[in-house]
Design a protein around this motif. Structure first.
Motif, PDB file in Angstrom:
ATOM      1  N   ASP A   9       0.802  -1.223   0.000  1.00 16.72           N
ATOM      2  CA  ASP A   9       0.000   0.000   0.000  1.00 16.72           C
ATOM      3  C   ASP A   9       0.838   1.279   0.000  1.00 16.72           C
ATOM      4  OD1 ASP A   9       0.722  -0.650   2.689  1.00 16.72           O
ATOM      5  OD2 ASP A   9      -0.748   0.806   3.408  1.00 16.72           O
ATOM      6  N   GLN A  10       2.075   1.223   0.472  1.00 16.58           N
ATOM      7  CA  GLN A  10       2.919   2.413   0.469  1.00 16.58           C
ATOM      8  C   GLN A  10       3.602   2.536  -0.894  1.00 16.58           C
ATOM      9  OE1 GLN A  10       5.347   3.013   4.078  1.00 16.58           O
ATOM     10  NE2 GLN A  10       4.310   1.241   4.953  1.00 16.58           N
ATOM     11  N   SER A  11       3.253   3.571  -1.608  1.00 15.44           N
ATOM     12  CA  SER A  11       3.708   3.708  -2.999  1.00 15.44           C
ATOM     13  C   SER A  11       5.225   3.753  -3.121  1.00 15.44           C
ATOM     14  CB  SER A  11       3.096   4.961  -3.637  1.00 15.44           C
ATOM     15  OG  SER A  11       3.441   6.128  -2.895  1.00 15.44           O
ATOM     16  N   ALA A  12       5.904   4.427  -2.181  1.00 10.45           N
ATOM     17  CA  ALA A  12       7.365   4.526  -2.252  1.00 10.45           C
ATOM     18  C   ALA A  12       8.005   3.154  -2.045  1.00 10.45           C
ATOM     19  CB  ALA A  12       7.887   5.510  -1.205  1.00 10.45           C
ATOM     20  N   VAL A  13       7.472   2.397  -1.088  1.00  9.58           N
ATOM     21  CA  VAL A  13       7.995   1.048  -0.834  1.00  9.58           C
ATOM     22  C   VAL A  13       7.720   0.148  -2.031  1.00  9.58           C
ATOM     23  CG1 VAL A  13       7.818  -1.008   0.630  1.00  9.58           C
ATOM     24  CG2 VAL A  13       7.716   1.272   1.668  1.00  9.58           C
ATOM     25  N   ARG A  14       6.512   0.266  -2.565  1.00 11.23           N
ATOM     26  CA  ARG A  14       6.143  -0.553  -3.733  1.00 11.23           C
ATOM     27  C   ARG A  14       7.056  -0.253  -4.915  1.00 11.23           C
ATOM     28  NH1 ARG A  14       1.226   0.877  -3.984  1.00 11.23           N
ATOM     29  NH2 ARG A  14       1.216   2.209  -5.826  1.00 11.23           N
ATOM     30  N   ALA A  15       7.325   1.023  -5.139  1.00  7.28           N
ATOM     31  CA  ALA A  15       8.193   1.412  -6.249  1.00  7.28           C
ATOM     32  C   ALA A  15       9.595   0.843  -6.064  1.00  7.28           C
ATOM     33  CB  ALA A  15       8.260   2.931  -6.355  1.00  7.28           C
ATOM     34  N   GLY A  16      10.071   0.823  -4.826  1.00  9.72           N
ATOM     35  CA  GLY A  16      11.392   0.266  -4.555  1.00  9.72           C
ATOM     36  C   GLY A  16      11.445  -1.223  -4.812  1.00  9.72           C
ATOM     37  N   LEU A  17      10.389  -1.935  -4.398  1.00 13.54           N
ATOM     38  CA  LEU A  17      10.323  -3.376  -4.626  1.00 13.54           C
ATOM     39  C   LEU A  17      10.309  -3.688  -6.122  1.00 13.54           C
ATOM     40  CD1 LEU A  17       7.652  -4.314  -1.924  1.00 13.54           C
ATOM     41  CD2 LEU A  17      10.093  -4.886  -1.850  1.00 13.54           C
ATOM     42  N   GLN A  56      -0.210  -5.662   6.039  1.00 16.12           N
ATOM     43  CA  GLN A  56      -1.152  -4.612   6.419  1.00 16.12           C
ATOM     44  C   GLN A  56      -1.467  -3.725   5.214  1.00 16.12           C
ATOM     45  OE1 GLN A  56       0.772  -2.800   9.931  1.00 16.12           O
ATOM     46  NE2 GLN A  56      -0.804  -3.803  11.143  1.00 16.12           N
ATOM     47  N   MET A  57      -2.695  -3.899   4.690  1.00 11.91           N
ATOM     48  CA  MET A  57      -3.139  -3.097   3.558  1.00 11.91           C
ATOM     49  C   MET A  57      -4.597  -2.711   3.748  1.00 11.91           C
ATOM     50  SD  MET A  57      -1.437  -4.765   0.128  1.00 11.91           S
ATOM     51  CE  MET A  57      -2.139  -6.390   0.387  1.00 11.91           C
ATOM     52  N   PRO A  58      -5.024  -1.609   3.130  1.00  6.98           N
ATOM     53  CA  PRO A  58      -6.423  -1.177   3.253  1.00  6.98           C
ATOM     54  C   PRO A  58      -7.375  -2.045   2.438  1.00  6.98           C
ATOM     55  CG  PRO A  58      -5.221   0.265   1.760  1.00  6.98           C
ATOM     56  CD  PRO A  58      -4.207  -0.642   2.376  1.00  6.98           C
ATOM     57  N   ARG A  59      -8.659  -1.905   2.726  1.00  4.18           N
ATOM     58  CA  ARG A  59      -9.762  -2.582   2.043  1.00  4.18           C
ATOM     59  C   ARG A  59      -9.795  -4.077   2.316  1.00  4.18           C
ATOM     60  NH1 ARG A  59     -10.194  -0.971  -4.076  1.00  4.18           N
ATOM     61  NH2 ARG A  59     -12.318  -1.778  -3.792  1.00  4.18           N
ATOM     62  N   LEU A  60      -8.677  -4.758   2.129  1.00  2.60           N
ATOM     63  CA  LEU A  60      -8.581  -6.184   2.444  1.00  2.60           C
ATOM     64  C   LEU A  60      -7.149  -6.441   2.894  1.00  2.60           C
ATOM     65  CD1 LEU A  60     -10.205  -8.912   2.275  1.00  2.60           C
ATOM     66  CD2 LEU A  60      -9.077  -9.275   0.076  1.00  2.60           C
ATOM     67  N   ASP A  61      -6.986  -6.968   4.113  1.00  2.58           N
ATOM     68  CA  ASP A  61      -5.631  -7.167   4.628  1.00  2.58           C
ATOM     69  C   ASP A  61      -4.913  -8.288   3.879  1.00  2.58           C
ATOM     70  OD1 ASP A  61      -5.688  -9.828   6.369  1.00  2.58           O
ATOM     71  OD2 ASP A  61      -7.565  -8.758   6.744  1.00  2.58           O
TER      72      ASP A  61
END
Length: 213
Positions: A9-17, A56-61
């Motif tokens: 859910d964290q865009s910066a972390v997702r972009a890094g991955l 831990q993510m929104p809408r559905l964990d």
């Protein structure tokens, strides 16, 4: 080529991955999701080999999303976690996650973990896995206890392999302990997963801990 869906859910972390994974010539990032519901929807649409799933993510964990992805046979799931999320991780493992990674994992280890799951080696970082499984085993399980009779269908050798999985051993380590070829270990693991109706080695490890196998 290992096709990966990244759910974080964290865009910066997702972009890094995504950046890390795309640096590997044998890994293709086919989609990105910022919440659990989107992760499940994209898994259904894209049919990746693996979903890298944040807990831990929104809408559905991530635990619920893992359960849906595994139940529908859409992909293997590699869970991203930290040690202060024991209950969430335990839920993910019971839901059939193929393994887990700590969020501070080095880039090279992330790539190798994805490759390991792609090879069917679901038990990531044995030393870490042993510690985590031991913590789970020490906690009271709220769900009904597993009936030990589920092990009746296993051969003696398969029970020995299951016990080793419960200790977090890799195929190579099991082969050394039981004095058998690594290919034979893989065969036993595949057979016992089928007999016990389990999706992953990690599920088998948790079961072994719960039953004291």
């Amino acid at each position: 080529m290992i096709r990966v869906l990244v759910a974080e859910d964290q865009s910066a972390v997702r972009a890094g991955l995504v950046l890390i994974l795309r640096s590997a010539p044998d890994i293709e990032v086919v989609g990105e999701a910022g919440d659990g519901e989107r992760a499940v929807a994209l898994a259904r649409e894209l049919r990746p080999d693996l979903v890298l799933m944040d807990v831990q993510m929104p809408r559905l964990d991530g635990v619920s999303a893992t359960r849906q992805v595994v139940a529908e046979g859409l992909a293997d799931v590699l869970v991203l976690t930290t040690f202060d999320l024991d209950e969430y991780v335990f839920g993910a493992l019971r839901a059939g996650a193929a393994g887990f990674l700590l969020k501070n994992t080095e880039a090279r280890d992330l790539i190798e973990a994805v490759r390991a799951v792609g090879r069917g080696e679901g038990l990531i970082a044995p030393a870490v896995t042993r510690r985590l499984i031991a913590e789970f085993a020490a906690k009271p399980v709220r769900e009904p206890a597993v009936d030990p009779s589920v092990l009746d269908s296993l051969t003696r050798r398969e029970r020995e392999v299951l016990s080793c999985l419960g200790e977090g051993l890799s195929n190579a380590e099991i082969a050394g302990r039981l004095d058998m070829a690594e290919a034979t270990v893989k065969t036993h693991v595949s057979r016992l997963l089928g007999k016990l109706d389990l999706r992953s080695r990690v599920q088998a490890a948790v079961l072994a801990q719960e039953l004291g196998a």
